[in-house]
Every structure is written in C-alpha cells, then in structure tokens.
Motif scaffolding. Structure first.
Motif, PDB file in Angstrom:
ATOM      1  N   UNK A 126      10.542  29.911  26.038  1.00 25.93           N
ATOM      2  CA  UNK A 126       9.921  29.813  24.910  1.00 25.93           C
ATOM      3  C   UNK A 126      11.620  29.249  24.453  1.00 25.93           C
ATOM      4  N   UNK A 127      11.945  29.441  25.264  1.00 30.58           N
ATOM      5  CA  UNK A 127      13.408  28.935  24.485  1.00 30.58           C
ATOM      6  C   UNK A 127      13.698  27.364  24.812  1.00 30.58           C
ATOM      7  N   UNK A 128      12.786  26.693  26.057  1.00 30.15           N
ATOM      8  CA  UNK A 128      12.436  25.797  25.998  1.00 30.15           C
ATOM      9  C   UNK A 128      11.706  24.437  25.222  1.00 30.15           C
ATOM     10  N   UNK A 129      11.100  26.106  24.515  1.00 30.30           N
ATOM     11  CA  UNK A 129      10.168  25.091  23.506  1.00 30.30           C
ATOM     12  C   UNK A 129       9.730  25.304  22.314  1.00 30.30           C
ATOM     13  N   UNK A 130      11.641  25.992  21.635  1.00 31.97           N
ATOM     14  CA  UNK A 130      11.684  25.485  20.626  1.00 31.97           C
ATOM     15  C   UNK A 130      12.009  26.980  19.990  1.00 31.97           C
ATOM     16  N   UNK A 131      11.413  27.886  20.551  1.00 27.85           N
ATOM     17  CA  UNK A 131      11.826  29.469  19.985  1.00 27.85           C
ATOM     18  C   UNK A 131      13.060  29.926  20.027  1.00 27.85           C
ATOM     19  N   UNK A 132      14.009  29.725  19.023  1.00 26.52           N
ATOM     20  CA  UNK A 132      15.508  29.400  19.177  1.00 26.52           C
ATOM     21  C   UNK A 132      15.860  31.366  18.633  1.00 26.52           C
ATOM     22  N   UNK A 133      15.208  31.609  18.056  1.00 26.75           N
ATOM     23  CA  UNK A 133      15.969  33.222  17.445  1.00 26.75           C
ATOM     24  C   UNK A 133      15.886  33.897  18.098  1.00 26.75           C
ATOM     25  N   UNK A 136      13.152  36.886  18.234  1.00 25.37           N
ATOM     26  CA  UNK A 136      11.873  36.471  18.036  1.00 25.37           C
ATOM     27  C   UNK A 136      11.199  36.661  19.432  1.00 25.37           C
ATOM     28  N   UNK A 137      12.131  36.614  20.125  1.00 24.22           N
ATOM     29  CA  UNK A 137      11.545  35.743  21.370  1.00 24.22           C
ATOM     30  C   UNK A 137      11.658  36.781  22.534  1.00 24.22           C
ATOM     31  N   UNK A 138      12.590  38.129  21.807  1.00 21.74           N
ATOM     32  CA  UNK A 138      12.627  39.430  22.145  1.00 21.74           C
ATOM     33  C   UNK A 138      11.624  39.979  21.623  1.00 21.74           C
ATOM     34  N   UNK A 139      10.863  39.981  20.673  1.00 17.12           N
ATOM     35  CA  UNK A 139       9.399  40.915  20.147  1.00 17.12           C
ATOM     36  C   UNK A 139       8.236  40.316  21.326  1.00 17.12           C
ATOM     37  N   UNK A 140       8.126  38.739  21.623  1.00 20.47           N
ATOM     38  CA  UNK A 140       7.475  37.829  22.108  1.00 20.47           C
ATOM     39  C   UNK A 140       7.000  38.961  23.757  1.00 20.47           C
TER      40      UNK A 140
END
Length: 339
Positions: A126-133, A136-140
């Motif tokens: 997710x981080x590599x593909x642009x999800x910076x927050x 948001x990553x933690x929720x996903x």
C-alpha cells in the motif's frame, strides 16, 4: 466460478538458462526450464499446475508475473478490457500492472521479514503504491487480517510470534492488499501440516468467491490440486503433457506420466490397496532432453515412434464443449487407470 472469459493467454513460453564454462564464460548449452508451453486461464477459475520438483512449474509462474524474464513467448493479460503482452511492457507499465498480479510464496517462514511487524509487512504494498496516510494503511491492514482469520490486534507483533498456518494467512493478506485479479499460489500449502493445509485451501476458495480472484495453483501434491482446481495442466521436464478439467483428468488420465502421478496419491479408504506405478530410470536432464517424447525412456507403453518424433499437444475430447489436451502418440489407444 469461471466466466469462460480468458484472463491470461500463454503462447510458446520458453525460459532457458545458459550453461557457461571457462574463463570467458562461453555458453556451451542451455537448461530448458520451460520449453515452448501454451495454455490459457479463465477469469474466476483455479488453474492447477502439477509435476515433479524441477519440472518448471515455479519458473512458469514467475515468468507470467515477469519476476524473471522469459527467453521467448507471449504472455497476454487482460487489462481494462484488452490484452497486453506482459513480456514486452516497460518498467513503468509493468509496475502499474503488478497491482493486478500477486504471488503467495511457498515458505511462510522465509517469505516474511523477521524485522518487520505484521502491520508493516501487509501495508508495504500500500505504501509503495501511494497510500501515504498511516491511519488509512492501518485500517486497510486490520480489514485484511480479519478476512484471512488473524485478529487485527495482533498486527504489531513480529512473524516469529505466529504459527506456520498463521504466517501463511499473513502472506495471503499481503497478496490481497492491492485488490489483484490474479494470484499465483506457488506451492503455498506444501510447507504446512495436512490439517492446516485444508484450512488454507478453504480460505483461498472463500476469498476467491469474495474478491473474484483467479488462481494459478502450483503444486506437486495431486490430492491438493484435485480439491481446489477447475482445470489441471501436468508438466514434465519443461513441457506440458496433459491439460483437462480436474474431474476428467483424475478419472480418465490419457498420458502415462499422469497415470503414474495419480497412482501415487494416497487412498483414504483402508480397504483399497495402493499400487503406485514405479517409473524406471531417472527424470530427463532439461539441459539434454531425450529425442522424441521426453518421457519415453521411463514409459512402459513407449514404441519406436516415441523415440524419434515428439508428440504435439492435441485435443482428444469427443465432447465439443470440453477440451482434453494430451501430448502422447497413443493417447486414443491407451486405457489408463485413474482414481
């Protein structure tokens, strides 16, 4: 549930590794890990790929993902309604397409970084593909872990705190992070206990229904392949020797190598005596395969033609609605034993 709509077409795929010798690394030959194979995978299906260790199964899967560069051939993947050739994509186009194609590794112990928490491992794509927050990553990640049967509150733990089956669930969550269409399962249950294997297979089937996934399921255990696959391709020394729907292949094998593999599957009924077919000789050397049919030195049905002419993969099905491809000169004459 298959849709009869193709997602992947593989045509004349080859992967040769050069054999080099001497101070100047002169190429004196090639190891033909994958040697001119063709098949297709339909959307929503599980396509099984089986064979002995070293037959080219994993190399095939990694060539499709272009984790390794194929020597030749065409790998078409349906993206946004049209086919693109994965083997010819630029780095930027390939990076975008890789969101749609993921891999579940064989060994859940070595495929997870022991220095990263589960949160970091699953969130990395997710981080590599642009999800910076971070929120948001933690929720996903929490959602993904709950879907694969891991409690979200464990996300701050490290891989050593989990069992083999739990680690494989984490690997599955990581593979699903970017909502892919296609997943290569590279012997993803072979390192697990039999009871855990069943749980992971059931999980994969549930996730397939939920997310509309398409699997290439690579394995050497035919009982596992029979349980999960819609169609099965059998490989021997870099070549596909038989492709058919799972039920038909196990009931009516048409290639002697497939018959030998099926005979080795353990029987669940104690009253049935297992009589595995013991193949003579050794597996053919992929750097120097036999002339004609690669399997003929070990085949009890081989005749003179098998020694000199290589059989083509031919559809022998009498039903126009079904396909049963076999590479054997005597496929229509032999009556082989299935399960």
């Amino acid at each position: 549930m298959t849709t009869n709509e193709e997602l992947i077409r593989v045509s004349n795929l080859k992967k040769y590794y050069p054999i080099q010798k001497g101070l100047f690394k002169k190429t004196i030959g090639f190891v033909k890990a994958v040697d001119d194979i063709s098949f297709n995978i339909e959307m929503g299906e599980t396509f099984g790929l089986v064979g002995e260790s070293g037959c080219g199964k994993t190399t095939t899967g990694r060539c499709i993902l272009r984790a390794i560069e194929p020597t030749a051939g065409e790998i078409l993947f349906k993206d946004s309604g049209s086919f693109v050739d994965v083997s010819k994509l630029s780095s930027s186009d390939l990076k975008r397409l890789r969101r749609e194609m993921q891999l579940i590794f064989q060994d859940p112990y070595s495929s997870l970084n022991p220095r990263m928490t589960v949160l970091d491992i699953v969130a990395e794509p997710l981080l590599v593909n642009g999800m910076r927050k971070h929120s948001e990553r933690k929720t996903r990640v929490a959602d993904l872990l709950s879907r694969v049967g891991i409690r979200p509150e464990y996300m701050n733990r490290y891989p050593h705190a989990f069992s083999g089956g739990q680690r494989q669930r984490i690997c599955i969550a990581r593979a699903l992070a970017l909502n892919p269409k296609f997943v290569v399962c590279d012997e993803s249950v072979s390192a697990l206990d039999v009871s855990i294997q069943a749980q992971i297979l059931n999980l994969l089937q549930d996730l397939q229904q939920e997310f509309g996934l398409t699997y290439l399921f690579i394995a050497h255990d035919l009982s596992v392949v029979e349980h999960i696959s819609n169609r099965v391709a059998v490989m021997y020394v870099g070549k596909i020797v038989e492709i058919s729907e799972t039920e038909n292949l196990f009931a009516y094998p048409a290639h002697p190598y497939t018959e030998a593999l099926i005979s080795a599957v353990p029987k669940t009924d104690p009253e049935l005596k297992s009589q595995p077919i013991i193949l003579k000789g050794e597996v053919a050397d992929p750097s120097n395969p036999p002339t004609g049919c690669s399997f003929h030195p070990r085949c009890i049905y081989a005749k003179e033609i098998c020694n000199s002419i290589e059989p083509s993969l031919t559809n022998i099905s009498e039903d126009s609605q079904k396909e049963h491809y076999v590479a054997c000169h005597f496929a229509l004459e032999l009556r082989l034993k299935g399960i």
